[in-house]
Design a protein around this motif. Sequence first.
Motif, PDB file in Angstrom:
ATOM      1  N   THR A 132       0.842  -1.198   0.000  1.00  0.00           N
ATOM      2  CA  THR A 132       0.000   0.000   0.000  1.00  0.00           C
ATOM      3  C   THR A 132       0.878   1.250   0.000  1.00  0.00           C
ATOM      4  N   LEU A 133       1.922   1.216   0.815  1.00  0.00           N
ATOM      5  CA  LEU A 133       2.856   2.348   0.875  1.00  0.00           C
ATOM      6  C   LEU A 133       3.508   2.573  -0.480  1.00  0.00           C
ATOM      7  N   ARG A 161       2.270   1.979  -3.434  1.00  0.00           N
ATOM      8  CA  ARG A 161       1.306   2.672  -4.311  1.00  0.00           C
ATOM      9  C   ARG A 161       1.179   4.138  -3.923  1.00  0.00           C
ATOM     10  N   ASP A 162       1.110   4.414  -2.627  1.00  0.00           N
ATOM     11  CA  ASP A 162       0.963   5.804  -2.155  1.00  0.00           C
ATOM     12  C   ASP A 162       2.162   6.652  -2.558  1.00  0.00           C
ATOM     13  N   LEU A 163       3.343   6.100  -2.414  1.00  0.00           N
ATOM     14  CA  LEU A 163       4.558   6.855  -2.759  1.00  0.00           C
ATOM     15  C   LEU A 163       4.602   7.131  -4.262  1.00  0.00           C
ATOM     16  N   LEU A 164       4.251   6.107  -5.027  1.00  0.00           N
ATOM     17  CA  LEU A 164       4.225   6.244  -6.486  1.00  0.00           C
ATOM     18  C   LEU A 164       3.230   7.330  -6.896  1.00  0.00           C
ATOM     19  N   ALA A 165       2.053   7.292  -6.288  1.00  0.00           N
ATOM     20  CA  ALA A 165       1.004   8.261  -6.620  1.00  0.00           C
ATOM     21  C   ALA A 165       1.437   9.684  -6.270  1.00  0.00           C
ATOM     22  N   ALA A 166       2.278   9.818  -5.268  1.00  0.00           N
ATOM     23  CA  ALA A 166       2.747  11.146  -4.861  1.00  0.00           C
ATOM     24  C   ALA A 166       4.006  11.555  -5.622  1.00  0.00           C
ATOM     25  N   GLY A 167       4.397  10.742  -6.595  1.00  0.00           N
ATOM     26  CA  GLY A 167       5.543  11.094  -7.433  1.00  0.00           C
ATOM     27  C   GLY A 167       6.898  10.760  -6.842  1.00  0.00           C
ATOM     28  N   HIS A 168       6.917   9.874  -5.838  1.00  0.00           N
ATOM     29  CA  HIS A 168       8.189   9.528  -5.198  1.00  0.00           C
ATOM     30  C   HIS A 168       8.796   8.261  -5.786  1.00  0.00           C
ATOM     31  N   SER A 169      10.101   8.136  -5.618  1.00  0.00           N
ATOM     32  CA  SER A 169      10.807   6.926  -6.011  1.00  0.00           C
ATOM     33  C   SER A 169      10.367   5.773  -5.107  1.00  0.00           C
ATOM     34  N   THR A 170      10.311   4.574  -5.677  1.00  0.00           N
ATOM     35  CA  THR A 170      10.002   3.403  -4.854  1.00  0.00           C
ATOM     36  C   THR A 170      11.200   2.443  -4.807  1.00  0.00           C
ATOM     37  N   VAL A 207      -0.889   2.335   6.684  1.00  0.00           N
ATOM     38  CA  VAL A 207      -1.476   1.378   7.640  1.00  0.00           C
ATOM     39  C   VAL A 207      -3.003   1.458   7.551  1.00  0.00           C
ATOM     40  N   ALA A 208      -3.525   2.684   7.582  1.00  0.00           N
ATOM     41  CA  ALA A 208      -4.982   2.871   7.557  1.00  0.00           C
ATOM     42  C   ALA A 208      -5.573   2.434   6.214  1.00  0.00           C
TER      43      ALA A 208
END
Length: 424
Positions: free
Chosen positions: A186-187, A189-198, A224-225
């Motif tokens: 989940t994290l 996906r969230d990081l990717l959506a915010a334009g961050h490197s994974t 987590v949520a």
Amino acid sequence: AIKTVTARTVVDSRGNPTVEVDIVLTDGSLGRAAVPSGASTGAREAVELRDGDRSRWHGKGVDRAVAHVNGEIAASVRGREAADQEGLDAALIALDGTPTKSRLGANAVLGVSLAAAKAAAAARRLPLYRHLGGAAAHLLPLPMMNIVNGGAHADNPLDYQEFMIAPVGAATFAEAVRMGSEVFHTLRRDLLAAGHSTGVGDEGGFAPALRTAEEALDFVTAAVARAGYRPGTDIGLVMDPASSEFFRDGVYDYAGEGVRRTPSEHADYLARLIDAYPIVSVEDPMAEDDLDGWRELTARVGERCQLTGDDVFCTHQALVRDGIRTGVGNSVLVKVNQVGTLSEALATVATAHEAGWTAVMSHRSGETEDTTIADLAVATGCGQIKTGSLSRSDRTAKYNQLIRIEEELGNSARYAGRSALRGA
Ligand code: PGA
Ligand code: ZN
């Protein structure tokens, strides 16, 4: 009895050389152990012997440590009973003859110490956790899974080294791993959506270009949520700022954030984070040289948050004793290579437990496929393990070993969960 002792150079998870030792007993039983290696090391750690020859392995070769095992150590331990761990470890310490194991190398000594334990377990046809822990060993540890990496373990600006999740509300260890994996993805996906490197760091957690601890904690809490868990109730947060790494001239220098904090300001900031987020444990909140800061923070938040000493204790029983006496934290991180023999690491755990402190079994940032620490967590019943993210086989190997142990224990297995934590 020990028949042969053989060391070789293998590579660790960072591609650096490390020592692997095989011990074969006269009955044919084999014990094999590979030695881990840290990046953010404590000043009082036992000495990891490196060749320093810049033309090979960028100076990190372990030829001398390997030669010490194959020569001097093999000659002196041959014929000894592998099952007499304390006797063997005492002999290794005496043979080395220095307080820091700097002559033979803690990497040489530890490889032999762990390989002997595994050979002795094999001879008894027992799993390592049972050989060392006896019939009572049945507690599966709460895992602290490091899903955001910074500090010395990544090339991002994040000053704090580790942001972890601990599935305090899971019913079993296997469920804790599933929960951790779901949050990890989940994290991502969230990081990717915010334009961050994974891309991931040394311990398999993401290494996005975040600047502040709040940003990282916000991403982790949200993941987590969004994965369907209640932050704090199902999954707690854990941090390792590795504060010794950025404590300079009496000041905590947050280079990534571009802020300098005095010890009091640093403690204030941490206390605010502990109040604002569902944080259940903080490792090395203060630097190894800032014992006043350690005592101040312990007095302030030690009743409601576990404060685990890594660099400040370096797994040394005597340093933990001092900490217990003087109110420095309430928990100790246990890294076998910080002290150099299995017996000394087990003594440190026992000292912590006798004082009502907790102990957290831990990997190093440089690891191998060796899973010994998974068994040690169960053998000691310490109830907590820190062994990285839900990626990189050097990390997941330990989780997978604990899944197997839980299955093998069947109905007698108990998952520690929240109960293992101090003050949470
Ligand atoms: P290290 O990091 O293995 O690089 O020392 C782990 C930690 O600080 O806990
Ligand atoms: Zn640490």
